[in-house]
Design a protein around this motif. Sequence first.
Motif, PDB file in Angstrom:
ATOM      1  N   PRO A   1      19.085  -4.867  54.503  1.00 39.91           N
ATOM      2  CA  PRO A   1      20.524  -4.971  54.276  1.00 39.91           C
ATOM      3  C   PRO A   1      20.932  -4.221  53.017  1.00 39.91           C
ATOM      4  N   PRO A   2      22.080  -3.594  53.022  1.00 41.05           N
ATOM      5  CA  PRO A   2      22.547  -2.888  51.831  1.00 41.05           C
ATOM      6  C   PRO A   2      22.787  -3.864  50.686  1.00 41.05           C
ATOM      7  N   PRO A   3      22.751  -3.363  49.465  1.00 40.46           N
ATOM      8  CA  PRO A   3      23.021  -4.238  48.321  1.00 40.46           C
ATOM      9  C   PRO A   3      24.480  -4.695  48.325  1.00 40.46           C
ATOM     10  N   GLY A   4      24.687  -5.941  47.970  1.00 33.83           N
ATOM     11  CA  GLY A   4      26.056  -6.456  47.917  1.00 33.83           C
ATOM     12  C   GLY A   4      26.528  -6.953  49.267  1.00 33.83           C
TER      13      GLY A   4
ATOM     14  N   GLY B   1      20.085  11.165  49.698  1.00 32.82           N
ATOM     15  CA  GLY B   1      21.230  11.816  49.054  1.00 32.82           C
ATOM     16  C   GLY B   1      22.028  12.668  50.019  1.00 32.82           C
ATOM     17  N   GLU B   2      21.325  13.415  50.868  1.00 36.32           N
ATOM     18  CA  GLU B   2      22.027  14.261  51.833  1.00 36.32           C
ATOM     19  C   GLU B   2      22.737  13.399  52.884  1.00 36.32           C
ATOM     20  N   CYS B   3      22.113  12.302  53.257  1.00 36.29           N
ATOM     21  CA  CYS B   3      22.742  11.382  54.211  1.00 36.29           C
ATOM     22  C   CYS B   3      24.050  10.847  53.649  1.00 36.29           C
ATOM     23  N   GLU B   4      23.996  10.333  52.432  1.00 34.78           N
ATOM     24  CA  GLU B   4      25.186   9.730  51.838  1.00 34.78           C
ATOM     25  C   GLU B   4      26.277  10.757  51.567  1.00 34.78           C
ATOM     26  N   ALA B   5      25.891  11.958  51.120  1.00 38.39           N
ATOM     27  CA  ALA B   5      26.893  13.007  50.868  1.00 38.39           C
ATOM     28  C   ALA B   5      27.533  13.472  52.168  1.00 38.39           C
ATOM     29  N   SER B   6      26.743  13.576  53.209  1.00 46.08           N
ATOM     30  CA  SER B   6      27.256  14.046  54.494  1.00 46.08           C
ATOM     31  C   SER B   6      28.131  12.998  55.177  1.00 46.08           C
ATOM     32  N   GLU B   7      27.806  11.739  54.996  1.00 52.88           N
ATOM     33  CA  GLU B   7      28.539  10.662  55.660  1.00 52.88           C
ATOM     34  C   GLU B   7      29.794  10.221  54.917  1.00 52.88           C
ATOM     35  N   LEU B   8      29.915  10.537  53.634  1.00 59.80           N
ATOM     36  CA  LEU B   8      31.065  10.073  52.851  1.00 59.80           C
ATOM     37  C   LEU B   8      32.406  10.519  53.431  1.00 59.80           C
ATOM     38  N   PRO B   9      32.573  11.774  53.853  1.00 58.85           N
ATOM     39  CA  PRO B   9      33.869  12.143  54.454  1.00 58.85           C
ATOM     40  C   PRO B   9      34.200  11.330  55.705  1.00 58.85           C
TER      41      PRO B   9
ATOM     42  N   HIS C   1      35.122   3.476  51.316  1.00 58.57           N
ATOM     43  CA  HIS C   1      34.976   4.280  50.110  1.00 58.57           C
ATOM     44  C   HIS C   1      33.529   4.415  49.635  1.00 58.57           C
ATOM     45  N   GLU C   2      32.576   3.757  50.311  1.00 58.00           N
ATOM     46  CA  GLU C   2      31.166   3.852  49.934  1.00 58.00           C
ATOM     47  C   GLU C   2      30.301   4.050  51.157  1.00 58.00           C
ATOM     48  N   VAL C   3      29.168   4.727  50.956  1.00 54.13           N
ATOM     49  CA  VAL C   3      28.177   4.934  52.012  1.00 54.13           C
ATOM     50  C   VAL C   3      26.820   4.526  51.462  1.00 54.13           C
ATOM     51  N   TRP C   4      26.024   3.866  52.289  1.00 52.79           N
ATOM     52  CA  TRP C   4      24.650   3.517  51.914  1.00 52.79           C
ATOM     53  C   TRP C   4      23.755   3.832  53.097  1.00 52.79           C
ATOM     54  N   CYS C   5      22.727   4.657  52.871  1.00 53.61           N
ATOM     55  CA  CYS C   5      21.765   5.022  53.909  1.00 53.61           C
ATOM     56  C   CYS C   5      20.424   4.385  53.583  1.00 53.61           C
ATOM     57  N   ASP C   6      19.820   3.754  54.581  1.00 54.07           N
ATOM     58  CA  ASP C   6      18.518   3.099  54.418  1.00 54.07           C
ATOM     59  C   ASP C   6      17.428   4.126  54.685  1.00 54.07           C
TER      60      ASP C   6
ATOM     61  N   ILE D   1      14.968   7.745  61.045  1.00 56.92           N
ATOM     62  CA  ILE D   1      16.366   7.774  61.475  1.00 56.92           C
ATOM     63  C   ILE D   1      17.057   6.684  60.664  1.00 56.92           C
ATOM     64  N   MET D   2      17.832   7.104  59.679  1.00 59.12           N
ATOM     65  CA  MET D   2      18.369   6.192  58.677  1.00 59.12           C
ATOM     66  C   MET D   2      19.572   5.409  59.201  1.00 59.12           C
ATOM     67  N   PRO D   3      19.506   4.071  59.162  1.00 59.81           N
ATOM     68  CA  PRO D   3      20.716   3.293  59.421  1.00 59.81           C
ATOM     69  C   PRO D   3      21.753   3.580  58.327  1.00 59.81           C
ATOM     70  N   ILE D   4      23.016   3.709  58.733  1.00 54.33           N
ATOM     71  CA  ILE D   4      24.103   4.085  57.820  1.00 54.33           C
ATOM     72  C   ILE D   4      25.105   2.936  57.763  1.00 54.33           C
ATOM     73  N   PHE D   5      25.494   2.588  56.553  1.00 51.70           N
ATOM     74  CA  PHE D   5      26.451   1.514  56.342  1.00 51.70           C
ATOM     75  C   PHE D   5      27.623   2.022  55.514  1.00 51.70           C
ATOM     76  N   TYR D   6      28.834   1.533  55.841  1.00 52.61           N
ATOM     77  CA  TYR D   6      30.052   1.868  55.105  1.00 52.61           C
ATOM     78  C   TYR D   6      30.614   0.599  54.459  1.00 52.61           C
ATOM     79  N   ARG D   7      31.280   0.807  53.324  1.00 55.31           N
ATOM     80  CA  ARG D   7      32.000  -0.295  52.679  1.00 55.31           C
ATOM     81  C   ARG D   7      33.207   0.289  51.965  1.00 55.31           C
TER      82      ARG D   7
END
Length: 82
Positions: A32-35, A50-58, A66-71, A76-82
């Motif tokens: 689970p993502p932090p928070g 880093g590339e996952c989070e930068a690519s997914e932010l838009p 407003h936030e992205v967290w990639c595991d 194949i990284m699970p992607i979470f938004y907050r």
Amino acid sequence: MKSWRTRIGAGLAVGAAVVAIPLTATAASAAPPPGSGWTEAGAERYPSKGECEASELPNAQANGYHEVWCDDSKAIMPIFYR
């Protein structure tokens, strides 16, 4: 040349190992993502966290997040938004 008895014994040992390894492996789930307040957005293969989070932010910002967290514990990284 090895006897058939030796070859069959070795083949059975290898076969047993091939079956035992998947049966003893545990299925890892995404950490689970932090928070709190994270929404799972999917999963994608990226070369780095880093590339996952930068690519997914838009994509996240376009959907009101407003936030992205990639595991990065998985290929194949699970992607979470907050």
